[in-house]
Design a protein around this motif. Sequence first.
Motif, mmCIF file in Angstrom:
data_model
loop_
_atom_site.group_PDB
_atom_site.id
_atom_site.type_symbol
_atom_site.label_atom_id
_atom_site.label_comp_id
_atom_site.label_asym_id
_atom_site.label_seq_id
_atom_site.Cartn_x
_atom_site.Cartn_y
_atom_site.Cartn_z
ATOM 1 N N HIS A 186 -0.103 53.223 27.838
ATOM 2 C CA HIS A 186 0.952 53.923 29.005
ATOM 3 C C HIS A 186 0.592 53.349 29.937
ATOM 4 O O HIS A 186 1.965 52.839 30.859
ATOM 5 C CB HIS A 186 1.537 55.100 28.104
ATOM 6 C CG HIS A 186 0.657 55.794 29.200
ATOM 7 N ND1 HIS A 186 -0.639 56.792 28.463
ATOM 8 C CD2 HIS A 186 0.653 56.594 30.470
ATOM 9 C CE1 HIS A 186 -1.050 57.051 29.465
ATOM 10 N NE2 HIS A 186 -0.257 57.358 30.732
ATOM 11 N N ILE A 207 1.453 50.001 30.682
ATOM 12 C CA ILE A 207 3.255 49.173 30.767
ATOM 13 C C ILE A 207 3.761 50.419 32.126
ATOM 14 O O ILE A 207 5.128 48.678 32.562
ATOM 15 C CB ILE A 207 3.705 50.246 29.115
ATOM 16 C CG1 ILE A 207 2.990 49.499 28.078
ATOM 17 C CG2 ILE A 207 5.119 49.841 29.879
ATOM 18 C CD1 ILE A 207 3.432 49.808 26.367
ATOM 19 N N GLU A 208 3.428 50.705 32.281
ATOM 20 C CA GLU A 208 4.333 51.327 33.047
ATOM 21 C C GLU A 208 3.758 50.649 35.047
ATOM 22 O O GLU A 208 4.410 50.628 35.575
ATOM 23 C CB GLU A 208 4.001 52.495 34.154
ATOM 24 C CG GLU A 208 4.016 54.240 32.902
ATOM 25 C CD GLU A 208 5.268 53.973 33.674
ATOM 26 O OE1 GLU A 208 6.600 54.068 33.980
ATOM 27 O OE2 GLU A 208 6.113 53.448 31.962
ATOM 28 N N ILE A 224 3.406 47.251 34.510
ATOM 29 C CA ILE A 224 4.160 45.617 34.126
ATOM 30 C C ILE A 224 5.935 46.496 34.458
ATOM 31 O O ILE A 224 6.358 46.098 35.479
ATOM 32 C CB ILE A 224 4.547 46.063 32.716
ATOM 33 C CG1 ILE A 224 3.126 45.225 32.379
ATOM 34 C CG2 ILE A 224 5.653 44.730 32.762
ATOM 35 C CD1 ILE A 224 2.890 45.597 30.801
ATOM 36 N N ARG A 225 6.519 47.436 34.036
ATOM 37 C CA ARG A 225 7.724 48.140 34.502
ATOM 38 C C ARG A 225 7.814 48.145 36.272
ATOM 39 O O ARG A 225 8.797 48.447 37.031
ATOM 40 C CB ARG A 225 7.511 49.825 33.762
ATOM 41 C CG ARG A 225 7.818 49.289 32.984
ATOM 42 C CD ARG A 225 8.257 51.031 32.192
ATOM 43 N NE ARG A 225 8.414 50.240 30.644
ATOM 44 C CZ ARG A 225 9.130 50.966 29.366
ATOM 45 N NH1 ARG A 225 7.903 52.932 30.098
ATOM 46 N NH2 ARG A 225 8.625 51.181 28.345
ATOM 47 N N GLU A 254 12.309 42.569 37.584
ATOM 48 C CA GLU A 254 12.733 41.091 36.748
ATOM 49 C C GLU A 254 12.627 40.569 37.693
ATOM 50 O O GLU A 254 13.647 40.089 39.392
ATOM 51 C CB GLU A 254 13.708 41.855 36.603
ATOM 52 C CG GLU A 254 13.635 42.371 35.304
ATOM 53 C CD GLU A 254 15.817 43.091 34.663
ATOM 54 O OE1 GLU A 254 16.645 42.938 35.236
ATOM 55 O OE2 GLU A 254 16.060 43.665 33.751
ATOM 56 N N ASN A 300 13.914 42.709 27.471
ATOM 57 C CA ASN A 300 13.875 44.238 27.399
ATOM 58 C C ASN A 300 14.074 44.474 26.633
ATOM 59 O O ASN A 300 13.637 45.435 25.852
ATOM 60 C CB ASN A 300 14.792 44.157 28.384
ATOM 61 C CG ASN A 300 13.658 44.586 30.319
ATOM 62 O OD1 ASN A 300 12.981 45.421 30.350
ATOM 63 N ND2 ASN A 300 14.546 44.171 31.020
ATOM 64 N N GLY A 304 10.458 46.006 25.394
ATOM 65 C CA GLY A 304 10.293 47.401 26.454
ATOM 66 C C GLY A 304 9.869 47.304 27.606
ATOM 67 O O GLY A 304 9.899 48.155 28.642
ATOM 68 N N PHE A 305 9.924 46.255 28.519
ATOM 69 C CA PHE A 305 9.467 45.744 29.464
ATOM 70 C C PHE A 305 9.963 44.724 30.044
ATOM 71 O O PHE A 305 10.548 43.448 29.095
ATOM 72 C CB PHE A 305 8.207 46.660 30.137
ATOM 73 C CG PHE A 305 7.245 45.295 28.737
ATOM 74 C CD1 PHE A 305 6.433 44.563 28.747
ATOM 75 C CD2 PHE A 305 6.670 46.050 27.870
ATOM 76 C CE1 PHE A 305 6.109 43.322 28.157
ATOM 77 C CE2 PHE A 305 5.504 45.175 27.236
ATOM 78 C CZ PHE A 305 5.145 43.757 26.950
ATOM 79 N N PRO A 306 9.205 44.504 32.094
ATOM 80 C CA PRO A 306 10.080 43.590 32.310
ATOM 81 C C PRO A 306 9.443 42.172 32.413
ATOM 82 O O PRO A 306 8.100 42.109 32.017
ATOM 83 C CB PRO A 306 10.550 43.812 33.607
ATOM 84 C CG PRO A 306 9.493 45.164 34.479
ATOM 85 C CD PRO A 306 9.484 45.654 32.817
ATOM 86 N N LEU A 333 2.316 41.780 26.513
ATOM 87 C CA LEU A 333 1.706 42.675 26.892
ATOM 88 C C LEU A 333 0.793 42.351 27.962
ATOM 89 O O LEU A 333 0.311 42.462 29.362
ATOM 90 C CB LEU A 333 1.380 43.788 26.223
ATOM 91 C CG LEU A 333 1.378 45.684 27.194
ATOM 92 C CD1 LEU A 333 1.609 46.457 26.858
ATOM 93 C CD2 LEU A 333 -0.664 45.290 27.880
ATOM 94 N N CYS A 349 1.559 39.636 30.270
ATOM 95 C CA CYS A 349 2.031 39.807 31.880
ATOM 96 C C CYS A 349 1.088 40.776 32.574
ATOM 97 O O CYS A 349 1.209 40.161 33.754
ATOM 98 C CB CYS A 349 2.865 41.253 30.906
ATOM 99 S SG CYS A 349 4.773 41.346 30.753
#
Length: 598
Positions: free
Chosen positions: A60, A63-64, A66-67, A71, A114, A118-120, A154, A157
Motif C-alpha cells: 500500500h 501504491i501511494e 505511484i499515486r 498523470e 486508472n 487504480g493508480f496513474p 505495479l 511503474c
Amino acid sequence: MRLTLENLNQAPHPEALKLLDGLYEHSPWIGKKALDVRPFLSLAHLKYEMARVVEQADRHVQIELIRAHPELAGKATVSNGLTAESTSEQSRAGLTHCTAQEFETLQQLNADYNARFGFPFILAVRGPRGSGLNRQQIIAAFTRRLQNHPDFELQECLRNIHRIAELRLSDRFAAEPAPGNEVWDWHESLAQFSDPEYLAKGQLTVTYLTDAHRACAASIVGTMKECGFDDVSIDAVGNVVGVYRAHALPPAAGNEVKTLLTGSHYDTVRNAGKYDGRLGILVPMACVRALHRQKKRLPFNIEVVGFAEEEGQRYKATFLGSGALTGDFKAEWLDQKDAGGVSMRKAMQHAGLPATLEAINALRRKPDHYLGFVEVHIEQGPILNARNLPLGVVTSINGSVRYLGEVKGMASHAGTTPMATRRDAATAVAEIALYMEKRAGEAEHLVATMGLLAVPGGSINVVPGRCQFSLDIRATTDGVRDACAADVLREISRICERRGVAYTLEETLRVPAAPSAPLWQRRWERAVQACGLPVFGMPSGAGHDAMKLHDIMPQAMLFVRGENAGISHNPLESTTSHDMALAIEAFNHLLADLAADN
C-alpha cells in the motif's frame, strides 16, 4: 557549487535529506531511510539503496508512491499543478504541446488505466538515453502496458519511478553518463541497417552476409578506427577484428605479449532488438577509445571481435563466427543453401571472402597466446530488473539438450468416442508438458520448455491422432540437466503406455554447460564492487559466444540489465545509457585489475 557524493556523505542528516528532495515525487521517506546506510560508495550505490527502500515497503505504501505522481498530460499539467521536475520532464517530451487528438487519446488512456489498475500510469518520459521519448512512443507504451497483469504493472511503474529518480539524480550531481550516451548512439547508428523486407516494415533484421550485414561490418570497422585500434580487419568468415596493441609498434620476435579476447555478435534474429550481441562489441570499443585518448597502453593486447554470425538465421550454422576461432567450422556448412537457394559459399564469395576451408581454418586461435575471453551482454531476462541491479556476474552458461518428438494415437470422432476409450495424442503430450514443468521446478537453475506443439491436420471435431512436440531442457550443470532429461524420458514412456499411444523421440542438440572460470568470474566481481554495487551471481539460460570460446580458453561474462522486464529477441529490448556507462566502468576496472597482474 557543484554537488558531490562527498557533500552528501558528510552533510548532517537534515541537510543531506534536502539534497535528495524531489528525486522521488512527494516522497521524502525514501531518501530519509536510504541515508541510514551512508557513506555511499557511488551514485550507483545510492540509487540501489533508494530502490531497496521502496522494494522493502509495504504494497500500500508503494501504491501511494505511484499515486504521488501526476498523470501524463493530465489535469495537473494543464493547470500548472506539477512539481518543477515533472513540469520540465513532461514539457521536454512535448506533453504540454499535444494536438487535440493526442490530448484526447491520452485522457482516455489515463481513464482506462486508472479504472483497470487504480493508480496513474508512470513512464520515464526522458527515455533510456535521457533525451526524451516523443508523444507517439509515449502513447504506444501507454497502450501496450494497459494489457499487463496488475501485479506486473505495479512493478513496472516502480521501475519507471526509479528511472525518473536516476535521471534527476544525474542532473543534480551533473553526472551525465557521457560514455554510455555515445555507446547508445552507436547502437542507434548500427540499427539503421536491416534486411530489405524488414526495413520496409520498420523492423531490425540482420542475417549473415546480406547487404545490411556487410554495412554493419563496415560501420564497426569505421568506428574501431576512430576509437584508435592499431589493426582493424574483416576476416575470412566476416568477423570484424580490432586489435589495440600493448605497444604502439609490433614487438620484436621473442617479445610478444598475450592478448585479452573480447566481443560478441552483430547479426540479429528476425524483428530483433538493438542490443543483443552488439553491446558486447561496443562497450570494449569505448574502453579502447578512452585508452587511446589518454595515450595509454596496457601490458597486454586487447582484441575485440564482432562475430559475424551467432543466431543461425540465414543458415543452420549457429555460432559460426566464434566457432571459426575455436576450429569448429564445419565443412558442410559451405554447401548449405538459404531460403532463396544461395549457398553459403556463394554468399561468402559475393561478400569478397575467400570461401575456402584453408582460409577459414587459419582463423583458429592459439590458446597459449591469450589470457582469456570476456563478454558483456544484455541479460535477456527479468532477474536484474526485478532486483534493481544494473549489472550481474555470470556464473555459468547453461548446458542444454533438445528433442523433437511425436505421439501417435488414434484419430476418431469427437462426438461418438467415449472418454474412457480415447487414444488422444494431444492430451498425452499435454500431460508430458505438465510433468516437465513440475520436474524442472524441483531444482534451482533448471528450466524445461515445450516450445513446439502441433496437431497435424487437426479438426475441431476430431480426437487428435498425432501430436508433434519439442523438449528443451537447460541447467547450469550437465548432471542436473541430464537427470531431468532422464526423468522426463521415463515419464513419457509411462504416460504413453498408460494411454495406449506410441511415440518417437529424437535428440537434436546437446550442448555442455560452460561454467565461468573462477579467476575471471572474480575479476568481474571485483569490477562490479569497484562500481559501488553489490555482486550478484547468476547463470545464463541463453547460449552465447563465450560458450564456444570456453572450449579453448577461460571465459567469464558480465550481464547488463534490460528494460521492459528484460525482454529480448524483440523490438522492445532496451537498456539505458546509465547502465551502459556502468558496464564501461566495470570493463575499465577489469582491465586495470588485469594490468596489475601482468
